[in-house]
Design a protein around this motif. Sequence first.
Motif, PDB file in Angstrom:
ATOM      1  N   GLY A 191       0.796  -1.227   0.000  1.00 45.25           N
ATOM      2  CA  GLY A 191       0.000   0.000   0.000  1.00 45.25           C
ATOM      3  C   GLY A 191       0.823   1.268   0.000  1.00 45.25           C
ATOM      4  N   ALA A 192       2.079   1.177   0.422  1.00 47.61           N
ATOM      5  CA  ALA A 192       2.937   2.362   0.514  1.00 47.61           C
ATOM      6  C   ALA A 192       3.908   2.474  -0.658  1.00 47.61           C
ATOM      7  CB  ALA A 192       3.711   2.339   1.834  1.00 47.61           C
ATOM      8  N   GLY A 193       3.630   1.761  -1.733  1.00 47.04           N
ATOM      9  CA  GLY A 193       4.458   1.902  -2.927  1.00 47.04           C
ATOM     10  C   GLY A 193       5.269   0.680  -3.280  1.00 47.04           C
ATOM     11  N   GLY A 194       5.306  -0.300  -2.387  1.00 48.80           N
ATOM     12  CA  GLY A 194       5.925  -1.582  -2.679  1.00 48.80           C
ATOM     13  C   GLY A 194       7.357  -1.512  -3.158  1.00 48.80           C
ATOM     14  N   ILE A 195       7.636  -2.308  -4.157  1.00 47.39           N
ATOM     15  CA  ILE A 195       8.984  -2.439  -4.695  1.00 47.39           C
ATOM     16  C   ILE A 195       9.490  -1.105  -5.234  1.00 47.39           C
ATOM     17  CG2 ILE A 195      10.308  -3.533  -6.562  1.00 47.39           C
ATOM     18  CD1 ILE A 195       8.439  -6.038  -6.004  1.00 47.39           C
ATOM     19  N   ALA A 196       8.633  -0.353  -5.901  1.00 51.19           N
ATOM     20  CA  ALA A 196       9.038   0.949  -6.442  1.00 51.19           C
ATOM     21  C   ALA A 196       9.471   1.898  -5.326  1.00 51.19           C
ATOM     22  CB  ALA A 196       7.898   1.567  -7.254  1.00 51.19           C
ATOM     23  N   ALA A 197       8.753   1.911  -4.216  1.00 52.30           N
ATOM     24  CA  ALA A 197       9.127   2.782  -3.098  1.00 52.30           C
ATOM     25  C   ALA A 197      10.459   2.354  -2.506  1.00 52.30           C
ATOM     26  CB  ALA A 197       8.038   2.763  -2.034  1.00 52.30           C
ATOM     27  N   LEU A 198      10.660   1.066  -2.320  1.00 52.18           N
ATOM     28  CA  LEU A 198      11.930   0.591  -1.763  1.00 52.18           C
ATOM     29  C   LEU A 198      13.098   0.909  -2.692  1.00 52.18           C
ATOM     30  CD1 LEU A 198      10.616  -2.696  -0.196  1.00 52.18           C
ATOM     31  CD2 LEU A 198      11.748  -0.836   1.050  1.00 52.18           C
ATOM     32  N   ARG A 199      12.885   0.784  -3.987  1.00 52.09           N
ATOM     33  CA  ARG A 199      13.932   1.183  -4.941  1.00 52.09           C
ATOM     34  C   ARG A 199      14.226   2.685  -4.809  1.00 52.09           C
ATOM     35  NH1 ARG A 199      11.503  -2.228  -9.663  1.00 52.09           N
ATOM     36  NH2 ARG A 199      12.746  -4.120  -9.462  1.00 52.09           N
ATOM     37  N   ALA A 200      13.187   3.481  -4.660  1.00 52.39           N
ATOM     38  CA  ALA A 200      13.365   4.927  -4.523  1.00 52.39           C
ATOM     39  C   ALA A 200      14.093   5.270  -3.223  1.00 52.39           C
ATOM     40  CB  ALA A 200      12.019   5.636  -4.592  1.00 52.39           C
ATOM     41  N   PHE A 201      13.785   4.552  -2.134  1.00 48.75           N
ATOM     42  CA  PHE A 201      14.463   4.813  -0.857  1.00 48.75           C
ATOM     43  C   PHE A 201      15.953   4.487  -0.930  1.00 48.75           C
ATOM     44  CE2 PHE A 201      10.335   3.874   1.683  1.00 48.75           C
ATOM     45  CZ  PHE A 201       9.928   5.197   1.585  1.00 48.75           C
ATOM     46  N   ALA A 202      16.361   3.587  -1.811  1.00 48.36           N
ATOM     47  CA  ALA A 202      17.760   3.164  -1.880  1.00 48.36           C
ATOM     48  C   ALA A 202      18.702   4.311  -2.210  1.00 48.36           C
ATOM     49  CB  ALA A 202      17.914   2.028  -2.893  1.00 48.36           C
ATOM     50  N   ALA A 203      18.278   5.255  -3.033  1.00 49.38           N
ATOM     51  CA  ALA A 203      19.179   6.348  -3.424  1.00 49.38           C
ATOM     52  C   ALA A 203      19.483   7.298  -2.264  1.00 49.38           C
ATOM     53  CB  ALA A 203      18.609   7.088  -4.620  1.00 49.38           C
ATOM     54  N   PRO A 204      18.475   7.870  -1.590  1.00 53.15           N
ATOM     55  CA  PRO A 204      18.809   8.795  -0.502  1.00 53.15           C
ATOM     56  C   PRO A 204      19.225   8.089   0.799  1.00 53.15           C
ATOM     57  CG  PRO A 204      16.436   8.696  -0.776  1.00 53.15           C
ATOM     58  CD  PRO A 204      17.036   7.892  -1.892  1.00 53.15           C
ATOM     59  N   PHE A 205      18.911   6.788   0.920  1.00 55.19           N
ATOM     60  CA  PHE A 205      19.200   6.040   2.143  1.00 55.19           C
ATOM     61  C   PHE A 205      19.965   4.757   1.811  1.00 55.19           C
ATOM     62  CE2 PHE A 205      14.877   7.995   2.790  1.00 55.19           C
ATOM     63  CZ  PHE A 205      15.283   9.032   3.640  1.00 55.19           C
ATOM     64  N   PRO A 206      21.172   4.878   1.255  1.00 58.99           N
ATOM     65  CA  PRO A 206      21.860   3.682   0.753  1.00 58.99           C
ATOM     66  C   PRO A 206      22.284   2.675   1.816  1.00 58.99           C
ATOM     67  CG  PRO A 206      23.333   5.572   0.703  1.00 58.99           C
ATOM     68  CD  PRO A 206      21.959   6.093   1.060  1.00 58.99           C
ATOM     69  N   ARG A 207      22.427   3.085   3.057  1.00 58.92           N
ATOM     70  CA  ARG A 207      22.879   2.161   4.101  1.00 58.92           C
ATOM     71  C   ARG A 207      21.735   1.543   4.901  1.00 58.92           C
ATOM     72  NH1 ARG A 207      26.269   6.330   3.846  1.00 58.92           N
ATOM     73  NH2 ARG A 207      25.361   7.456   5.580  1.00 58.92           N
ATOM     74  N   LEU A 208      20.510   1.904   4.594  1.00 53.28           N
ATOM     75  CA  LEU A 208      19.373   1.389   5.357  1.00 53.28           C
ATOM     76  C   LEU A 208      18.889   0.062   4.783  1.00 53.28           C
ATOM     77  CD1 LEU A 208      17.243   4.597   5.936  1.00 53.28           C
ATOM     78  CD2 LEU A 208      19.153   3.697   7.269  1.00 53.28           C
ATOM     79  N   ARG A 209      18.307  -0.756   5.672  1.00 47.26           N
ATOM     80  CA  ARG A 209      17.749  -2.045   5.268  1.00 47.26           C
ATOM     81  C   ARG A 209      16.323  -2.149   5.801  1.00 47.26           C
ATOM     82  NH1 ARG A 209      21.242  -1.143   2.512  1.00 47.26           N
ATOM     83  NH2 ARG A 209      23.144  -2.304   2.143  1.00 47.26           N
ATOM     84  N   PHE A 210      15.508  -2.942   5.116  1.00 50.94           N
ATOM     85  CA  PHE A 210      14.087  -3.035   5.422  1.00 50.94           C
ATOM     86  C   PHE A 210      13.600  -4.476   5.503  1.00 50.94           C
ATOM     87  CE2 PHE A 210      14.895   0.938   3.275  1.00 50.94           C
ATOM     88  CZ  PHE A 210      14.188   1.860   4.033  1.00 50.94           C
ATOM     89  N   CYS A 211      12.593  -4.663   6.346  1.00 51.29           N
ATOM     90  CA  CYS A 211      11.777  -5.872   6.380  1.00 51.29           C
ATOM     91  C   CYS A 211      10.427  -5.437   5.822  1.00 51.29           C
ATOM     92  CB  CYS A 211      11.623  -6.389   7.810  1.00 51.29           C
ATOM     93  SG  CYS A 211      10.347  -7.657   7.962  1.00 51.29           S
ATOM     94  N   ALA A 212      10.073  -5.946   4.663  1.00 53.62           N
ATOM     95  CA  ALA A 212       8.831  -5.533   4.017  1.00 53.62           C
ATOM     96  C   ALA A 212       7.675  -6.429   4.452  1.00 53.62           C
ATOM     97  CB  ALA A 212       8.993  -5.580   2.497  1.00 53.62           C
ATOM     98  N   THR A 213       6.598  -5.827   4.936  1.00 52.81           N
ATOM     99  CA  THR A 213       5.389  -6.566   5.306  1.00 52.81           C
ATOM    100  C   THR A 213       4.173  -5.741   4.908  1.00 52.81           C
ATOM    101  OG1 THR A 213       5.083  -5.661   7.531  1.00 52.81           O
ATOM    102  CG2 THR A 213       6.579  -7.537   7.332  1.00 52.81           C
ATOM    103  N   GLY A 214       3.051  -6.418   4.790  1.00 56.25           N
ATOM    104  CA  GLY A 214       1.809  -5.730   4.441  1.00 56.25           C
ATOM    105  C   GLY A 214       1.526  -5.847   2.971  1.00 56.25           C
TER     106      GLY A 214
END
Length: 171
Positions: A93-116
């Motif tokens: 609901g929050a953008g899925g794979i596209a959102a996580l790809r977008a987050f990678a550029a400004p937040f390159p060292r962050l990691r996520f557990c995707a749920t929902g």
Amino acid sequence: TMRTPAALAALAAIARQVPEITVGAGTVLSADDMRRAAAAGATFAISPGATPELLAAGREGILPYLPGVATASEIQNGIDFGYHCFKFFPAAGAGGIAALRAFAAPFPRLRFCATGGITPETAQSYLDLPNVLSVGGSWIAPAELIARKDWSAIEARSRDAATSFKRKSAR
């Protein structure tokens, strides 16, 4: 998950009776929830969102804590509290794979557990992203199997998920 009155008792029973597994508390909504989960035997906590109270409680070391985020502003708030891993919820609901790809550029060292909204059909696509450590999904233990107390079907789904999905690269 701490969604029912039986959650803490169930958590405590699992921690006591199955000491070889790691027991965590999900759907933690307050620092008090975190304290009660720790007292019941949880070894980590996860929330669907992240309030300043929860971020501070996790930083104080009540339990290792995975805060939930859905936006860049929520991520930045978590970073301000010292977090580098987050639950991305509700992922689909929050953008899925596209959102996580977008987050990678400004937040390159962050990691996520995707749920929902993760399904067996989409789980691998999430795990293929370099910033995704893990996924979670209710398909493993859907409400109808729980209502029928079909523990063997849930166990089979858990085993299938554990063997079917692989992260593509070491993190």
